[in-house]
Design a protein around this motif. Structure first.
Motif, short mmCIF file in Angstrom:
data_model
loop_
_atom_site.label_atom_id
_atom_site.label_comp_id
_atom_site.label_asym_id
_atom_site.label_seq_id
_atom_site.Cartn_x
_atom_site.Cartn_y
_atom_site.Cartn_z
N UNK A 89 0.82 -1.22 0.00
CA UNK A 89 0.00 0.00 0.00
C UNK A 89 0.85 1.26 0.00
N UNK A 90 1.98 1.22 0.69
CA UNK A 90 2.82 2.42 0.79
C UNK A 90 4.17 2.24 0.09
N UNK A 91 4.33 1.16 -0.66
CA UNK A 91 5.58 0.95 -1.37
C UNK A 91 5.72 1.95 -2.51
N UNK A 92 6.92 2.51 -2.70
CA UNK A 92 7.13 3.45 -3.81
C UNK A 92 7.30 2.75 -5.15
N UNK A 93 7.51 1.43 -5.11
CA UNK A 93 7.73 0.66 -6.33
C UNK A 93 6.73 -0.49 -6.41
N UNK A 94 6.23 -0.80 -7.59
CA UNK A 94 5.30 -1.93 -7.75
C UNK A 94 6.03 -3.25 -7.60
N UNK A 95 5.32 -4.32 -7.31
CA UNK A 95 5.96 -5.63 -7.23
C UNK A 95 6.51 -6.03 -8.58
N UNK A 96 7.56 -6.82 -8.58
CA UNK A 96 8.17 -7.26 -9.83
C UNK A 96 7.18 -8.13 -10.60
N UNK A 97 7.13 -8.00 -11.93
CA UNK A 97 6.20 -8.81 -12.74
C UNK A 97 6.36 -10.31 -12.51
N UNK A 98 7.56 -10.75 -12.10
CA UNK A 98 7.77 -12.18 -11.86
C UNK A 98 6.89 -12.71 -10.74
N UNK A 99 6.35 -11.81 -9.93
CA UNK A 99 5.43 -12.18 -8.86
C UNK A 99 4.22 -12.92 -9.41
N UNK A 100 3.86 -12.62 -10.66
CA UNK A 100 2.70 -13.26 -11.29
C UNK A 100 3.01 -14.66 -11.80
N UNK A 101 4.28 -15.01 -11.86
CA UNK A 101 4.75 -16.37 -12.19
C UNK A 101 4.32 -16.86 -13.58
N UNK A 102 3.95 -15.94 -14.46
CA UNK A 102 3.56 -16.32 -15.82
C UNK A 102 2.52 -17.45 -15.85
N UNK A 103 1.61 -17.40 -14.92
CA UNK A 103 0.58 -18.45 -14.90
C UNK A 103 -0.79 -17.86 -14.63
N UNK A 104 -1.79 -18.68 -14.72
CA UNK A 104 -3.16 -18.25 -14.46
C UNK A 104 -3.48 -18.37 -12.97
N UNK A 105 -4.08 -17.34 -12.43
CA UNK A 105 -4.49 -17.32 -11.04
C UNK A 105 -6.01 -17.20 -10.95
N UNK A 106 -6.57 -17.64 -9.85
CA UNK A 106 -7.99 -17.45 -9.60
C UNK A 106 -8.15 -16.54 -8.39
N UNK A 107 -8.83 -15.42 -8.58
CA UNK A 107 -9.10 -14.48 -7.49
C UNK A 107 -10.59 -14.52 -7.18
N UNK A 108 -10.92 -14.72 -5.93
CA UNK A 108 -12.32 -14.73 -5.51
C UNK A 108 -12.61 -13.50 -4.68
N UNK A 109 -13.50 -12.66 -5.19
CA UNK A 109 -13.91 -11.46 -4.47
C UNK A 109 -15.17 -11.80 -3.69
N UNK A 110 -15.05 -11.88 -2.38
CA UNK A 110 -16.21 -12.14 -1.54
C UNK A 110 -16.89 -10.79 -1.29
N UNK A 111 -18.07 -10.60 -1.85
CA UNK A 111 -18.74 -9.30 -1.75
C UNK A 111 -20.09 -9.43 -1.07
N UNK A 112 -20.66 -8.29 -0.73
CA UNK A 112 -21.99 -8.29 -0.12
C UNK A 112 -23.08 -8.69 -1.10
N UNK A 113 -22.75 -8.78 -2.39
CA UNK A 113 -23.70 -9.20 -3.41
C UNK A 113 -23.44 -10.64 -3.88
N UNK A 114 -22.49 -11.30 -3.25
CA UNK A 114 -22.13 -12.66 -3.66
C UNK A 114 -20.70 -12.72 -4.17
#
Length: 266
Positions: A89-114
């Motif tokens: 949140x307060x880092x002056x630099x973004x994470x390195x692209x290698x953090x994404x590991x060149x693969x597919x990820x699944x992100x689940x957003x738990x929201x008040x609408x489902x």
């Protein structure tokens, strides 16, 4: 005090701290919703109309203010709040692209609408996905609301700003644009990064979900980074879209709130 009593006292203390944090987050969201409503109404009265749609994808945040726009947690006082002081949140630099590991990820957003499940393409948009993963892992998106809805010409719901004003973001910015469609066509379910118009190096935490096929013209910086696709939970976004904006105008705060309670990735 016996060991069992100490344990109970410690458990009560932790529960009270949790309830205080939850209450602080609720107050924070309620204030943001009220402020956003006033800002949106004023902006539409001054500049109104479809001209606003031309900047629907913009993230207007500034790096110098980002450290003070993170989600808040409760401190000792009933109305006191402190901002996140560590992590991306307060880092002056973004994470390195290698953090994404060149693969597919699944992100689940738990929201008040489902739940909304998003497939993130770490190979096609490594920098954007790396940023999303890092922020999600720090709980940056927890308790945030989707602050902007457009309902004419461009059909998107914009999220990822802890301030709910369209001006918030982490301490860093990144670019250039990745994985933008050459024909400017963004099918329903597309998840892409918001940015400042004409500035491909201005991406932060804000992203938008396309809920109806949209053609979004490129500008001097190109198109908009597509980092993923909604694979389930479209109905949650559609429900918010059907409610329109709080003012009834084609661009503004959604009348039906969508609050991201938590984001988990796998």
């Amino acid at each position: 005090m016996s060991t069992s009593k100490q344990a109970r006292a410690q458990a009560r203390k932790k529960q009270q701290a949790y309830e205080a944090r939850a209450a602080a987050k609720r107050r924070h969201r309620e204030r943001i919703i009220r402020i956003t409503a006033l800002i949106t109404a004023g902006a539409l009265l001054l500049g109104g109309g479809l001209a606003v749609l031309l900047i629907a994808m913009h993230d207007n945040s500034q790096a110098k203010a980002a450290a003070s726009t993170t989600d808040a947690t409760a401190s000792s006082g009933a109305d006191d709040e402190v901002t996140l002081e560590s992590g991306w949140a307060v880092s002056p630099e973004p994470p390195d692209p290698s953090y994404a590991e060149d693969r597919t990820w699944t992100a689940t957003l738990a929201t008040n609408q489902g739940d909304i499940e998003i497939e993130l393409d770490g190979e096609a948009a490594p920098q954007a996905v790396a940023s999303f993963l890092a922020l999600a892992g720090d709980g940056y998106f927890d308790g945030t609301g989707c602050h902007r809805l457009t309902t004419a010409g461009i059909f998107v719901l914009q999220c990822g700003d802890p301030t709910g004003t369209g001006s918030g973001g982490p301490g860093y910015r990144f670019g250039p644009v990745e994985n933008a469609p050459e024909d400017d066509f963004y099918p329903a379910g597309t998840v892409a990064m918001a940015r400042v118009g004409g500035d491909g190096e201005s991406m932060g935490s804000q992203f938008f979900i396309v809920y109806q096929d949209s053609t979004i013209p490129s500008d001097a910086a190109g198109g908009y980074t597509v980092l993923g696709q909604v694979v389930s939970g479209n109905a949650s976004v559609d429900r918010v879209a059907e409610g329109g904006t709080i003012t009834g105008d084609p661009d503004g705060s959604p009348a039906i709130s969508l609050i991201v309670n938590e984001v988990s990735v796998s």
